[in-house]
Structures are given as C-alpha cells and as structure tokens.
Design a protein around this motif. Structure first.
Motif, PDB file in Angstrom:
ATOM      1  N   GLU A  81       4.038   5.693  -5.568  1.00 17.47           N
ATOM      2  CA  GLU A  81       3.996   5.707  -7.038  1.00 17.47           C
ATOM      3  C   GLU A  81       2.966   6.711  -7.539  1.00 17.47           C
ATOM      4  O   GLU A  81       3.212   7.421  -8.518  1.00 17.47           O
ATOM      5  CB  GLU A  81       3.673   4.308  -7.560  1.00 17.47           C
ATOM      6  CG  GLU A  81       4.822   3.331  -7.410  1.00 17.47           C
ATOM      7  CD  GLU A  81       4.440   1.902  -7.758  1.00 17.47           C
ATOM      8  OE1 GLU A  81       3.255   1.649  -8.108  1.00 17.47           O
ATOM      9  OE2 GLU A  81       5.316   1.023  -7.653  1.00 17.47           O
ATOM     10  N   HIS A  82       1.830   6.834  -6.873  1.00 20.10           N
ATOM     11  CA  HIS A  82       0.809   7.795  -7.286  1.00 20.10           C
ATOM     12  C   HIS A  82       1.277   9.235  -7.059  1.00 20.10           C
ATOM     13  O   HIS A  82       0.951  10.114  -7.846  1.00 20.10           O
ATOM     14  CB  HIS A  82      -0.513   7.548  -6.550  1.00 20.10           C
ATOM     15  CG  HIS A  82      -1.239   6.345  -7.027  1.00 20.10           C
ATOM     16  ND1 HIS A  82      -1.821   6.272  -8.276  1.00 20.10           N
ATOM     17  CD2 HIS A  82      -1.482   5.156  -6.435  1.00 20.10           C
ATOM     18  CE1 HIS A  82      -2.391   5.089  -8.422  1.00 20.10           C
ATOM     19  NE2 HIS A  82      -2.194   4.389  -7.320  1.00 20.10           N
ATOM     20  N   ASP A  97       0.830  -1.211   0.000  1.00 15.06           N
ATOM     21  CA  ASP A  97       0.000   0.000   0.000  1.00 15.06           C
ATOM     22  C   ASP A  97       0.863   1.258   0.000  1.00 15.06           C
ATOM     23  O   ASP A  97       0.556   2.234  -0.683  1.00 15.06           O
ATOM     24  CB  ASP A  97      -0.931   0.017   1.211  1.00 15.06           C
ATOM     25  CG  ASP A  97      -1.977  -1.076   1.169  1.00 15.06           C
ATOM     26  OD1 ASP A  97      -2.313  -1.530   0.059  1.00 15.06           O
ATOM     27  OD2 ASP A  97      -2.460  -1.465   2.249  1.00 15.06           O
ATOM     28  N   LYS A 109       2.345   1.719  -3.487  1.00 12.53           N
ATOM     29  CA  LYS A 109       1.343   2.246  -4.414  1.00 12.53           C
ATOM     30  C   LYS A 109       1.125   3.745  -4.200  1.00 12.53           C
ATOM     31  O   LYS A 109       1.010   4.509  -5.155  1.00 12.53           O
ATOM     32  CB  LYS A 109       0.026   1.497  -4.255  1.00 12.53           C
ATOM     33  CG  LYS A 109       0.046   0.090  -4.783  1.00 12.53           C
ATOM     34  CD  LYS A 109      -1.282  -0.575  -4.485  1.00 12.53           C
ATOM     35  CE  LYS A 109      -1.168  -2.076  -4.612  1.00 12.53           C
ATOM     36  NZ  LYS A 109      -2.368  -2.762  -4.135  1.00 12.53           N
TER      37      LYS A 109
END
Length: 84
Positions: free
Chosen positions: A81-82, A75, A78
């Motif tokens: 990365e966003h 999590d 992610k």
C-alpha cells in the motif's frame, strides 16, 4: 514448497565467506547454476527463473518469509500500500 533451514553461521565458514547449506533435493538446484544476491537479505535464484520478469521470484521470497515467520501478511500488505 518452503523449506526452513536453521544453521549457525560461524561454525560453517572460512576467513572470507559463510557457507549456507542448500538441500540437494531443492528443485532450483537442478540447473547446477544460481545467482546469489547479497544485500540486507541473501537471495539464491536458480538460473531457470533468473530471466523471468520478477513476479515469481518476489512471490516465492514473500512466501518463504511468511513461512519462516519473518514477516506476516499484514506487513506485506502495508508495504505494498505504501509503494502504490
């Protein structure tokens, strides 16, 4: 070192505040002064690292959240990365 404390908030409060236990052997308590940040998450920052650039605080928060099974490493990856 991450320490997990579970407590029942309604049993430790007055009419305006909840009181959260912090162990006396917490190394951040040696300052005798902390900054408490409350939003969706409550963060207690010892003054010795409060003036840091932020990386240490963020890494310790993430470490504690992973140790407490609040988020997992995937999590966090992610989310980073966003952001990037």
């Amino acid at each position: 070192m991450v320490t997990l404390l579970y407590q029942d908030l309604p049993s430790n409060c007055d009419s305006e505040y909840y009181y959260i236990r912090i162990p006396k052997d917490w190394n951040g308590g040696n300052d005798n002064e902390v900054t408490v940040i409350i939003d969706d998450v409550c963060v207690v920052v010892p003054q010795t690292i409060a003036g840091a650039t932020g990386e240490l605080i963020v890494l310790r928060i993430l470490e504690a959240m992973m140790a407490g099974d609040i988020v997992d490493a995937g999590d966090i990856q992610k989310a980073i990365e966003h952001i990037l």
